[in-house]
Design a protein around this motif. Sequence first.
Motif, PDB file in Angstrom:
ATOM      1  N   ASP A  64     -50.499  12.429 -37.034  1.00 18.24           N
ATOM      2  CA  ASP A  64     -49.620  13.177 -37.922  1.00 18.24           C
ATOM      3  C   ASP A  64     -50.220  14.485 -38.432  1.00 18.24           C
ATOM      4  O   ASP A  64     -49.534  15.246 -39.131  1.00 18.24           O
ATOM      5  CB  ASP A  64     -49.210  12.311 -39.116  1.00 18.24           C
ATOM      6  CG  ASP A  64     -50.413  11.790 -39.913  1.00 18.24           C
ATOM      7  OD1 ASP A  64     -51.556  12.168 -39.580  1.00 18.24           O
ATOM      8  OD2 ASP A  64     -50.201  11.000 -40.848  1.00 18.24           O
ATOM      9  N   SER A  65     -51.482  14.767 -38.093  1.00 18.94           N
ATOM     10  CA  SER A  65     -52.091  15.953 -38.712  1.00 18.94           C
ATOM     11  C   SER A  65     -53.094  16.681 -37.824  1.00 18.94           C
ATOM     12  O   SER A  65     -53.933  17.419 -38.313  1.00 18.94           O
ATOM     13  CB  SER A  65     -52.782  15.546 -40.023  1.00 18.94           C
ATOM     14  OG  SER A  65     -53.729  14.508 -39.800  1.00 18.94           O
ATOM     15  N   GLU A  67     -54.285  19.593 -35.281  1.00 25.64           N
ATOM     16  CA  GLU A  67     -53.862  20.990 -35.174  1.00 25.64           C
ATOM     17  C   GLU A  67     -53.617  21.423 -33.727  1.00 25.64           C
ATOM     18  O   GLU A  67     -52.647  22.135 -33.438  1.00 25.64           O
ATOM     19  CB  GLU A  67     -54.921  21.903 -35.800  1.00 25.64           C
ATOM     20  CG  GLU A  67     -55.068  21.719 -37.306  1.00 25.64           C
ATOM     21  CD  GLU A  67     -56.112  22.649 -37.903  1.00 25.64           C
ATOM     22  OE1 GLU A  67     -56.627  23.527 -37.160  1.00 25.64           O
ATOM     23  OE2 GLU A  67     -56.424  22.503 -39.095  1.00 25.64           O
ATOM     24  N   TRP A  71     -46.393  17.580 -32.843  1.00 22.53           N
ATOM     25  CA  TRP A  71     -44.983  17.929 -32.700  1.00 22.53           C
ATOM     26  C   TRP A  71     -44.792  19.446 -32.797  1.00 22.53           C
ATOM     27  O   TRP A  71     -43.895  20.014 -32.156  1.00 22.53           O
ATOM     28  CB  TRP A  71     -44.168  17.234 -33.799  1.00 22.53           C
ATOM     29  CG  TRP A  71     -44.182  15.741 -33.703  1.00 22.53           C
ATOM     30  CD1 TRP A  71     -44.760  14.856 -34.558  1.00 22.53           C
ATOM     31  CD2 TRP A  71     -43.583  14.946 -32.674  1.00 22.53           C
ATOM     32  NE1 TRP A  71     -44.584  13.562 -34.132  1.00 22.53           N
ATOM     33  CE2 TRP A  71     -43.851  13.593 -32.977  1.00 22.53           C
ATOM     34  CE3 TRP A  71     -42.855  15.243 -31.523  1.00 22.53           C
ATOM     35  CZ2 TRP A  71     -43.412  12.538 -32.170  1.00 22.53           C
ATOM     36  CZ3 TRP A  71     -42.409  14.196 -30.720  1.00 22.53           C
ATOM     37  CH2 TRP A  71     -42.691  12.862 -31.035  1.00 22.53           C
ATOM     38  N   HIS A  72     -45.667  20.100 -33.588  1.00 18.94           N
ATOM     39  CA  HIS A  72     -45.533  21.549 -33.785  1.00 18.94           C
ATOM     40  C   HIS A  72     -45.857  22.339 -32.527  1.00 18.94           C
ATOM     41  O   HIS A  72     -45.504  23.519 -32.414  1.00 18.94           O
ATOM     42  CB  HIS A  72     -46.445  22.002 -34.935  1.00 18.94           C
ATOM     43  CG  HIS A  72     -47.900  21.758 -34.688  1.00 18.94           C
ATOM     44  ND1 HIS A  72     -48.457  20.499 -34.717  1.00 18.94           N
ATOM     45  CD2 HIS A  72     -48.918  22.607 -34.392  1.00 18.94           C
ATOM     46  CE1 HIS A  72     -49.748  20.582 -34.471  1.00 18.94           C
ATOM     47  NE2 HIS A  72     -50.058  21.843 -34.265  1.00 18.94           N
ATOM     48  N   THR A  73     -46.535  21.713 -31.550  1.00 21.51           N
ATOM     49  CA  THR A  73     -46.884  22.413 -30.301  1.00 21.51           C
ATOM     50  C   THR A  73     -45.883  22.128 -29.189  1.00 21.51           C
ATOM     51  O   THR A  73     -45.937  22.770 -28.138  1.00 21.51           O
ATOM     52  CB  THR A  73     -48.283  22.001 -29.809  1.00 21.51           C
ATOM     53  OG1 THR A  73     -48.264  20.623 -29.388  1.00 21.51           O
ATOM     54  CG2 THR A  73     -49.323  22.178 -30.902  1.00 21.51           C
TER      55      THR A  73
END
Length: 452
Positions: A64-65, A67, A71-73
């Motif tokens: 969940d964290s 970098e 999901w953000h990538t």
Amino acid sequence: MDKQDIIKQLKESKHSKVKVAITDIDGVLRGKLMHTDKLISALESGFGFCSVVFGWDMGDFAYDSTELVGWHTGYGDFDAQLDINTFRTIPWEDDTPFLLGDFSNKTDGDIPVCPRSLLKRVIAEAEKMGYNPMFSQEFEWFNFRETSHSVSEKNFQSLQALTPGMFGYSILRMSENSDFFNALFEHLKSFGVPLEGLHTETGPGVTEAAIQYSGILEAADRATLFKSATKEIAYKHGIMASFMAKQTSKLPGCSGHIHQSLWDKDNKNNLFYDEAASDHMSDIMRSYIAGQLYCLPYILPMFAPTINSYKRLVEGAWAPTTLTWGHDNRTTALRVLAASSKATRIEHRVVGSDVNPYLAMAAALASGLYGIKHGLKLDIPPTSGNGYKNLSHGVLPANLFEASNKMKDSDIANTLFGDTFVNHFTTTRAWEWRQFSKEVTDWETKRYFEII
């Protein structure tokens, strides 16, 4: 064989497919079957492999964290490269061709969190210093007469061990299961993972294998493939092999000791050996040990990566708990064997069987080189007798939470492996701790259910 030899063999093979694999952050092989034509193309230009393999844990739950991946990538592909030097065939799968790969980007360089690429970067540093690292790993593991279905149905409780009782170095137990042990020894040899020895260990169904030594990258490949191959061969014999570091509090844990030495570029002289020294230890070896002991508390998760790892690192259970070294002493973190120029080496005894071999060997080599580069003196005297009682130089962190926080905040870890790797790796270890902390264990139920 060179690339053209491999391509020729693939084209002439009866198989139209090749198995390829990479290693995730936990040391788990992730792979696929690839058509031979696609594989030949991949040998030239690489191929895309989903970055999610660095974005989820060993149970396929997304972090969940992190970098670098998340999901953000969008979980796009990373550029994977196959290493032709890893080409072999799988004897228990009708000699299906097999290749290992790792992650690199032709424009930006290696993916910082790829374990095999990390090891290659540390090796390059050693070679730049004029050293040829020679390594090997040995493993202990439990064998059960179970299947993946049966252990699930039993909720991993009351499993049937391959053999009963405590019977280390047993000829009888080896003979009782000779089909499995002979297949293991011979198949691994044909698979390019030659064993130096194989025997039963203390505990029901426990076995130990020592892999023949080689250059460090080959040693890490062999160690990684050994764990997966042993499980696969065991399946063929109705057996499940488990490399958990600690199966039960009632028995010793399972080690993954790493043996290591530095040789010259021509691989003719063992640079750890000094004939003139009274203990036959060279200054290089002494600084290497000093570096390993100095760095160990700050990089421990690379040797003990799971919650379960720390259940093994307890006093009196054949696993070290203190920052110690000694001559042929199995109670210390580092066991020095300096009998001859050929065999002089260091055995790193902190390492458990649940380890990612690429990360453990990278950590061992990088910390040893740190000692040499900084001219560290081995001011800690060798421990004679019980290393568990020698607390004068410190003890190892007691659990994954403590060890991961120590690594995350360490300038040493960041210097050795880079900020990106350290941040990603310690974030995944923090995730592992949080998943464990949410669970209610059998111990808690037995302890509190009635009496509290």
